[in-house]
Write an enzyme that holds these catalytic residues in place. Structure first.
Site, short mmCIF file in Angstrom:
data_model
loop_
_atom_site.label_atom_id
_atom_site.label_comp_id
_atom_site.label_asym_id
_atom_site.label_seq_id
_atom_site.Cartn_x
_atom_site.Cartn_y
_atom_site.Cartn_z
N LYS A 184 2.71 30.92 -6.91
CA LYS A 184 1.93 31.94 -6.36
C LYS A 184 2.31 32.96 -5.17
CE LYS A 184 -2.54 31.71 -3.82
NZ LYS A 184 -3.75 31.10 -3.51
N LYS A 209 0.73 33.09 -10.75
CA LYS A 209 0.00 33.98 -10.15
C LYS A 209 0.45 35.03 -9.12
CE LYS A 209 -4.07 33.53 -7.09
NZ LYS A 209 -4.80 32.80 -6.31
C1 PBG Z 1 -6.90 30.78 -2.33
C2 PBG Z 1 -7.08 31.33 -3.67
C3 PBG Z 1 -6.91 33.04 -3.57
C4 PBG Z 1 -7.00 33.39 -4.99
C5 PBG Z 1 -7.31 32.15 -5.54
N1 PBG Z 1 -7.40 31.12 -4.90
C6 PBG Z 1 -6.94 33.71 -2.54
C7 PBG Z 1 -5.59 33.86 -1.84
O1 PBG Z 1 -4.57 33.08 -1.77
O2 PBG Z 1 -5.39 34.50 -0.72
C8 PBG Z 1 -7.23 34.91 -5.40
C9 PBG Z 1 -7.64 35.02 -6.90
C10 PBG Z 1 -8.00 36.36 -7.19
O3 PBG Z 1 -7.48 37.12 -6.35
O4 PBG Z 1 -8.54 36.38 -8.17
N2 PBG Z 1 -8.01 29.84 -2.18
#
Ligand code: PBG
Length: 326
Positions: free
Chosen positions: A197, A251
């Site tokens: 991520k 992601k």
């Molecule tokens: C964290 C989380 C995020 C997203 C999914 N889970 C935000 C981040 O890491 O700042 C982002 C998903 C998206 O942009 O669609 N809980």
């Protein structure tokens, strides 16, 4: 004239022939629908930067999920948006927390007909907006956060979740969650790990969806990955698998197809990809200007994500494309 030996165009002669030889197929079974469920909401609230996506009430969430299930969608990812936030994100692991209530409401309605997943992270629940608790210096405390993730996993498991989805990028999170689940009799609950991520500007609209602002203009670069790195993603994936991940996720998706393709030959478990909020919003915005055919672009991007090696895709387009693909 040059003697043309091979004519690849022969296999493009008709739609039927193209369908017959297509290498990649996108189906409704591949898609996971994300849902924002907002505590205290009395009606679904539109999210400006994610056209067509809402902060749902529990009832409207269950209704929309049921509609999608009727079209063949199997996967549902819950993001809870609490009324109360505090420094330690208590509502994330309270038995009566919004995520827990949403999970059990959907499980009650759809049972084994739905694979119910939940984002397992503290950022939606902390008042400072970070994915973990902070130490005295204001830095995210990795190991202290892990104890709370374990509690969150148990709260979600007690509510009936099928797969927990840790997304906070703390070191050791998958292992700690696996042990906590096993110790409490939840060895059947799986882990879909957000393994690779990245700290990404594509998450912008999501922050509106979950009412999150990171305190003091902060960011997540201290725990999410640096987008200049690819090999580092393989380390993260290896660690998560060793710690017990059942599915690994990459992601965002479209700008990270190289990462998906690199992970593919190294794992035998399923790979999920998350087409995130900014990726969706950009397509919708260009579509609204009349500059692109949004549905065609969405199908092309999602197919590319599968072609790169993903088995499952978490995408906001599920809500519209389920009817097209089903
Ligand atoms: C964290 C989380 C995020 C997203 C999914 N889970 C935000 C981040 O890491 O700042 C982002 C998903 C998206 O942009 O669609 N809980």
């Amino acid at each position: 004239m040059f003697d043309i030996q091979r004519r690849p165009r022969r296999l493009r002669n008709s739609q039927a022939l193209r369908d017959l030889v297509a290498e990649t197929r996108l189906g409704v079974d591949d898609l996971i629908a994300p849902f924002f469920v907002k505590e205290g909401a009395t009606e679904p609230l539109p999210i400006t930067s994610l056209p067509g996506i809402y902060q749902h009430t529990i009832d409207s969430f269950v209704k929309e999920a049921e509609r999608l299930a009727g079209l063949g969608v199997k996967g549902f990812m819950v993001f809870g948006v609490p009324e109360e936030k505090d420094p330690v994100g208590s509502q994330g692991y309270a038995a009566s927390g919004i995520t827990q209530r949403a999970i059990s409401a959907l499980k009650d309605r759809l049972g084994d007909g739905a694979v119910v997943m939940a984002d397992l992270c503290l950022d939606e629940f902390t008042d400072h907006g970070h994915c973990g608790i902070l130490d005295d210096r204001g830095c995210v405390d990795n190991d202290g956060t892990l104890e709370l993730y374990a509690q969150m996993a148990l709260a979600q498991a007690r509510a009936g979740v099928d797969l927990v989805a840790p997304s906070g990028m703390m070191d050791g999170q998958v292992g700690v969650i696996r042990s906590a689940l096993d110790a409490e009799g939840f060895s059947g609950v799986g882990i879909l790990a957000y393994s690779a991520k990245y700290a990404s500007a594509f998450y912008g609209p999501f922050r509106e969806a979950v009412d999150v602002t990171i305190a003091n203009g902060g960011d997540r670069k201290g725990y999410q990955q640096d987008f200049r790195n690819a090999r580092e993603a393989l380390t993260e994936v290896e660690l998560d698998i060793a710690e017990g991940a059942d599915v690994v996720m990459v992601k965002p998706a479209s700008s990270y197809l190289d990462i998906i393709a690199a992970v593919r030959p190294m794992v035998s478990i399923p790979i999920a990809a998350y087409q995130v909020s900014g990726e969706y919003a950009m397509v919708r915005a260009a579509e609204a200007q009349g500059w692109i055919d949004g549905q065609a672009v969405a199908l092309e991007q999602l197919t590319a994500i599968k072609r790169a090696g993903a088995d499952l895709i978490l995408t906001y387009f599920t809500h519209d494309l389920a009817a097209v693909l089903g």
